[in-house]
Design a protein around this motif. Structure first.
Motif, PDB file in Angstrom:
ATOM      1  N   GLY A 118       0.917  -1.341   0.078  1.00  0.00           N
ATOM      2  CA  GLY A 118      -0.030   0.085   0.093  1.00  0.00           C
ATOM      3  C   GLY A 118       0.857   1.377   0.031  1.00  0.00           C
ATOM      4  O   GLY A 118       2.202   1.251  -0.067  1.00  0.00           O
ATOM      5  N   ILE A 119       0.109   2.128   0.083  1.00  0.00           N
ATOM      6  CA  ILE A 119       0.719   3.792   0.005  1.00  0.00           C
ATOM      7  C   ILE A 119       0.246   4.663   0.929  1.00  0.00           C
ATOM      8  O   ILE A 119      -1.085   4.504   0.896  1.00  0.00           O
ATOM      9  N   THR A 120       0.833   5.519   1.624  1.00  0.00           N
ATOM     10  CA  THR A 120       0.212   6.689   2.366  1.00  0.00           C
ATOM     11  C   THR A 120       0.822   7.944   1.789  1.00  0.00           C
ATOM     12  O   THR A 120       1.915   7.923   1.659  1.00  0.00           O
ATOM     13  N   PHE A 121      -0.251   8.787   1.750  1.00  0.00           N
ATOM     14  CA  PHE A 121       0.146  10.469   1.538  1.00  0.00           C
ATOM     15  C   PHE A 121       0.126  11.361   2.605  1.00  0.00           C
ATOM     16  O   PHE A 121      -1.007  10.923   3.320  1.00  0.00           O
ATOM     17  N   THR A 122       1.089  12.131   2.863  1.00  0.00           N
ATOM     18  CA  THR A 122       0.961  13.034   3.851  1.00  0.00           C
ATOM     19  C   THR A 122       1.224  14.176   3.298  1.00  0.00           C
ATOM     20  O   THR A 122       2.025  14.737   2.774  1.00  0.00           O
ATOM     21  N   LYS A 123       0.394  15.207   4.074  1.00  0.00           N
ATOM     22  CA  LYS A 123       0.522  16.840   3.879  1.00  0.00           C
ATOM     23  C   LYS A 123      -0.120  17.604   4.951  1.00  0.00           C
ATOM     24  O   LYS A 123      -1.177  17.026   5.605  1.00  0.00           O
ATOM     25  N   ASN A 124       0.411  18.738   5.112  1.00  0.00           N
ATOM     26  CA  ASN A 124       0.169  19.496   6.519  1.00  0.00           C
ATOM     27  C   ASN A 124      -0.177  18.678   7.678  1.00  0.00           C
ATOM     28  O   ASN A 124      -1.190  19.272   8.404  1.00  0.00           O
ATOM     29  N   GLY A 125       0.800  17.556   8.102  1.00  0.00           N
ATOM     30  CA  GLY A 125       0.388  16.820   9.043  1.00  0.00           C
ATOM     31  C   GLY A 125      -0.531  15.891   9.176  1.00  0.00           C
ATOM     32  O   GLY A 125      -0.691  15.264  10.127  1.00  0.00           O
ATOM     33  N   TYR A 126      -1.339  15.690   7.997  1.00  0.00           N
ATOM     34  CA  TYR A 126      -2.295  14.726   7.977  1.00  0.00           C
ATOM     35  C   TYR A 126      -2.144  13.667   6.861  1.00  0.00           C
ATOM     36  O   TYR A 126      -1.563  13.943   5.750  1.00  0.00           O
ATOM     37  N   SER A 127      -2.090  12.400   7.520  1.00  0.00           N
ATOM     38  CA  SER A 127      -1.931  11.193   6.741  1.00  0.00           C
ATOM     39  C   SER A 127      -3.081  10.317   6.149  1.00  0.00           C
ATOM     40  O   SER A 127      -4.097  10.337   6.918  1.00  0.00           O
ATOM     41  N   PHE A 128      -3.041  10.051   4.803  1.00  0.00           N
ATOM     42  CA  PHE A 128      -4.220   9.207   4.194  1.00  0.00           C
ATOM     43  C   PHE A 128      -3.674   8.181   3.459  1.00  0.00           C
ATOM     44  O   PHE A 128      -3.028   8.264   2.570  1.00  0.00           O
ATOM     45  N   THR A 129      -4.138   6.856   3.583  1.00  0.00           N
ATOM     46  CA  THR A 129      -3.749   5.928   2.744  1.00  0.00           C
ATOM     47  C   THR A 129      -4.293   5.969   1.289  1.00  0.00           C
ATOM     48  O   THR A 129      -5.291   6.911   1.189  1.00  0.00           O
ATOM     49  N   GLY A 130      -3.682   5.283   0.257  1.00  0.00           N
ATOM     50  CA  GLY A 130      -4.466   5.921  -1.153  1.00  0.00           C
ATOM     51  C   GLY A 130      -5.879   5.564  -1.262  1.00  0.00           C
ATOM     52  O   GLY A 130      -6.512   6.481  -1.717  1.00  0.00           O
ATOM     53  N   SER A 131      -6.141   4.478  -0.647  1.00  0.00           N
ATOM     54  CA  SER A 131      -7.692   4.190  -0.926  1.00  0.00           C
ATOM     55  C   SER A 131      -8.481   4.856  -0.031  1.00  0.00           C
ATOM     56  O   SER A 131      -9.622   5.095  -0.228  1.00  0.00           O
ATOM     57  N   LYS A 132      -8.058   5.609   1.049  1.00  0.00           N
ATOM     58  CA  LYS A 132      -8.801   6.659   1.983  1.00  0.00           C
ATOM     59  C   LYS A 132      -8.994   7.841   1.156  1.00  0.00           C
ATOM     60  O   LYS A 132     -10.039   8.526   1.272  1.00  0.00           O
ATOM     61  N   VAL A 133      -8.134   8.195   0.351  1.00  0.00           N
ATOM     62  CA  VAL A 133      -8.211   9.553  -0.669  1.00  0.00           C
ATOM     63  C   VAL A 133      -9.127   9.308  -1.404  1.00  0.00           C
ATOM     64  O   VAL A 133     -10.258  10.269  -1.868  1.00  0.00           O
TER      65      VAL A 133
END
Length: 309
Positions: free
Chosen positions: A211-226
């Protein structure tokens, strides 16, 4: 309409969940299983799965979810028709299955349990199943005139607050960049330029990416959550397709260039042959004139030496 694909190992847990009476369950259709009891249904699935004991995940479990706005439109009969169409397009055929409707949520939905080992002992592929499923759901939504959600593109992001605002920022970036990228390296570099850090999730101590996780402005989301379309497997599939399309375009361009060179070379060669032919014709014409002059000279000499009587 949306589909949720659940991976599982045991038919017992799947069948018990789908036929749970607490969910107001109605069994809509079944194929090639004994319906005497839950136990007989489970045993039917298990027996056929033994035709290919090497497949560890023989359980197929998918829920088809319809919009609450289609509540009055979607009947049991229509759900079965849509489910059959969905299975056919997904390559789920010639195998055991049960279809049951649940009434435990506001929106209409059904659950499908099927055997990934078909009636001939062959495996029903689950390759890129989530990507294929998403595409098929859109097709069926349009085909049966079901409610089409406006999607994330219609959301007024200026009214959102974090963390939702950041999630939609990442969504918009991925929407733009995935379609233009040919590799993970290119995609991650461009995301980083816009302040998005990315981190892969690996299976145990191996190098296999899960899987993959994306982080911006201190918030993280897995790809499927985006968004479901931005899970690791779906992004990876898109990147490979983009690269394949680029290679096809380059090969086509190269082929056209080579064909053009061959045609031009052929025309040049024909042009040379044409010139040779013209010169040859000139030569033959000159030779013909010389021959005629020679014959005329011979006739003159004969006349000169003709005896006179």
């Amino acid at each position: 309409m949306m589909a949720k694909i659940i991976k599982g190992k045991g038919f017992k847990g799947c069948v018990n969940y789908i036929l749970d009476s607490k969910k107001g369950t109605t069994l809509l259709e079944a194929k090639d299983v004994r319906l005497k009891s839950k136990a007989s249904i489970i045993q039917s699935f298990v027996s056929q799965a033994k035709l290919n004991p090497n497949l560890s995940r023989s359980v197929g479990h998918i829920s088809l979810n319809f919009s609450a706005q289609d509540k009055d439109k979607v009947t049991n009969e229509m759900m079965v028709i849509v489910a059959r169409d969905y299975m056919q397009k997904m390559g789920i055929k010639d195998t055991q299955y049960i279809i049951a409707r649940h009434f435990d949520k506001e929106h209409p939905h059904i659950h499908l349990c099927f055997n990934r080992i078909d009636n001939k002992g062959k495996t029903i592929s689950d390759k890129n199943d989530r990507y294929r499923s998403e595409k098929i759901c859109k097709e069926l939504t349009a085909k049966y005139g079901l409610y089409l959600s406006p999607g994330k593109e219609k959301v007024k992001t200026n009214r959102l607050k974090d963390p939702d605002k950041t999630k939609y920022d990442i969504y918009n970036l991925l929407t733009q960049l995935v379609s233009k990228s040919k590799s993970w390296k290119q995609l991650l570099y461009n995301l980083n330029r816009y302040g998005v850090d990315s981190q892969f999730k690996y299976k145990g101590q191996t190098d296999e990416i899960q899987g993959i996780t994306f982080t911006k402005n201190g918030y993280s989301f897995t790809g499927s959550k985006v968004d479901r379309m931005f899970s690791y497997s779906k992004i990876d599939y898109h990147l490979k397709q983009n690269l394949f399309s680029q290679d096809q375009t380059q090969n086509k361009s190269q082929h056209q260039s080579q064909t053009k060179d061959i045609v031009e070379s052929t025309l040049d060669a024909l042009s040379g042959i044409g010139s040779m032919q013209v010169h040859g014709d000139d030569y033959e014409e000159e030779a013909f004139k010389d021959r005629m002059e020679y014959e005329e000279e011979k006739r003159k000499k004969k006349r000169q030496f003709r005896p006179k009587f």
